[in-house]
Design a protein around this motif. Structure first.
Motif, short mmCIF file in Angstrom:
data_model
loop_
_atom_site.label_atom_id
_atom_site.label_comp_id
_atom_site.label_asym_id
_atom_site.label_seq_id
_atom_site.Cartn_x
_atom_site.Cartn_y
_atom_site.Cartn_z
N ALA A 16 3.72 1.66 -1.30
CA ALA A 16 4.32 1.86 -2.62
C ALA A 16 3.41 2.67 -3.55
O ALA A 16 3.90 3.31 -4.48
CB ALA A 16 4.64 0.51 -3.25
N THR A 17 2.12 2.66 -3.27
CA THR A 17 1.20 3.43 -4.10
C THR A 17 0.72 4.71 -3.42
O THR A 17 0.23 5.62 -4.09
CB THR A 17 -0.05 2.58 -4.47
N ARG A 18 0.87 4.78 -2.10
CA ARG A 18 0.30 5.91 -1.37
C ARG A 18 1.31 6.85 -0.73
O ARG A 18 0.96 7.98 -0.37
CB ARG A 18 -0.64 5.38 -0.27
N SER A 66 0.86 3.62 4.58
CA SER A 66 -0.15 2.74 4.00
C SER A 66 -1.51 3.43 3.95
O SER A 66 -2.38 3.06 3.16
CB SER A 66 -0.28 1.44 4.81
N LEU A 68 0.83 -1.20 0.00
CA LEU A 68 0.00 0.00 0.00
C LEU A 68 0.86 1.26 0.00
O LEU A 68 0.56 2.24 -0.69
CB LEU A 68 -0.93 0.01 1.22
N ILE A 100 9.40 0.80 -3.33
CA ILE A 100 8.44 1.86 -2.98
C ILE A 100 8.69 3.08 -3.86
O ILE A 100 7.74 3.68 -4.40
CB ILE A 100 8.55 2.22 -1.49
N ARG A 152 7.35 2.77 -7.18
CA ARG A 152 5.91 2.54 -7.19
C ARG A 152 5.58 1.14 -7.72
O ARG A 152 4.70 0.96 -8.57
CB ARG A 152 5.18 3.60 -8.03
N GLN A 153 6.28 0.15 -7.18
CA GLN A 153 6.08 -1.25 -7.56
C GLN A 153 5.54 -2.01 -6.34
O GLN A 153 6.32 -2.61 -5.59
CB GLN A 153 7.39 -1.86 -8.05
N PRO A 154 4.24 -2.00 -6.11
CA PRO A 154 3.68 -2.58 -4.89
C PRO A 154 3.96 -4.07 -4.71
O PRO A 154 4.22 -4.52 -3.59
CB PRO A 154 2.18 -2.31 -5.01
N GLU A 155 3.90 -4.86 -5.78
CA GLU A 155 4.10 -6.30 -5.62
C GLU A 155 5.56 -6.63 -5.35
O GLU A 155 5.86 -7.58 -4.62
CB GLU A 155 3.57 -7.05 -6.85
#
Length: 234
Positions: free
Chosen positions: A109-111, A151, A107, A196, A199-202
């Motif tokens: 990584a995207t937020r 997150s 989370l 992070i 921006r690579q969450p997986e």
């Protein structure tokens, strides 16, 4: 059902139904006891129990209020479990951490804001080239605290904050006894940060899983012997 438990359930029902909203004041003790069909003593015990877990706030000379019911406040009750944990339950805390922390990292990584990513980089850079184990673990706790906060999930953040305590001693002892543990921790932090920042969450989730699972695997082996316990540190 014990009388006190019944009283707790009835007060909880009033809150869940919306009859008592966050921040609202409970009716006077005599009135509430009569309304709920309870003795004043059982109501008093229920109020005391609910105040301990931060559902109610008893203000001397003013009255009893429903708290804000914010997740960060309610999750403080987890402290009771944490404070009384035993060495043989540390693995269970680590198991929970392995399940939840990768999700928080994905989370983040995207937020996480660009400013947050820059601050995370600065935190990693602030650690000396040859840190003591205590310094590394302190940095580790702050690193993961910032990721959990980023997150954007208050419940998840509070849960991770609550379970970090029991694993602290295990993390220090691993750094003191396992060859290469300090270098691996730094490398894994670096990979988590890069995922992070990109921006690579997986990818971030995968590295966080590897990171926590390493401590968990080490502790499984350390406690495998009969009567094995974690030595005191500090």
């Amino acid at each position: 059902m014990p009388v006190t438990d019944e009283a707790i359930e009835k007060i909880k029902g009033m809150i869940v139904s919306g009859e008592l909203a966050p921040g609202s004041r409970l009716p006077r003790e005599a009135e509430l006891a009569q309304r709920l069909g309870l003795s004043r003593s059982s109501l008093r015990e229920a109020v005391r129990a609910l105040s301990l877990i931060r559902v109610l706030d008893v203000r001397q000379g003013d009255g009893t209020y429903v708290t804000s019911l914010e997740p960060t406040l309610l999750m403080d009750a987890l402290g009771f479990v944490v404070d009384f944990h035993r060495d043989d339950t540390v693995l269970e805390f680590l198991e929970v951490r392995r399940i939840t922390e990768p999700a928080a990292t994905a989370l983040a990584a995207t937020r996480m804001s660009d400013e947050g990513v820059a601050a995370l980089r600065a935190l990693l850079d602030s650690v000396d080239d040859a840190p003591t184990v205590e310094e590394l673990v302190a940095g580790d706790l702050e690193f993961h605290r910032r990721i959990a906060a980023a997150s954007g999930n208050a419940v998840l953040c509070s849960l991770l904050e609550g379970i970090s305590g029991p694993t602290h001693r295990a993390r220090i002892w691993r750094g003191l006894t396992e060859e290469g543990a300090v270098a691996r921790t730094r490398e894994q932090h670096e990979q988590i940060y890069r995922a992070i920042a990109a921006r690579q969450p997986e990818v971030a989730r995968s590295w966080a899983t590897v990171h926590v699972a390493g401590v968990e695997q080490w502790l499984c082996e350390a406690l495998a012997g009969p009567g094995a316990v974690l030595p005191p540190v500090g």
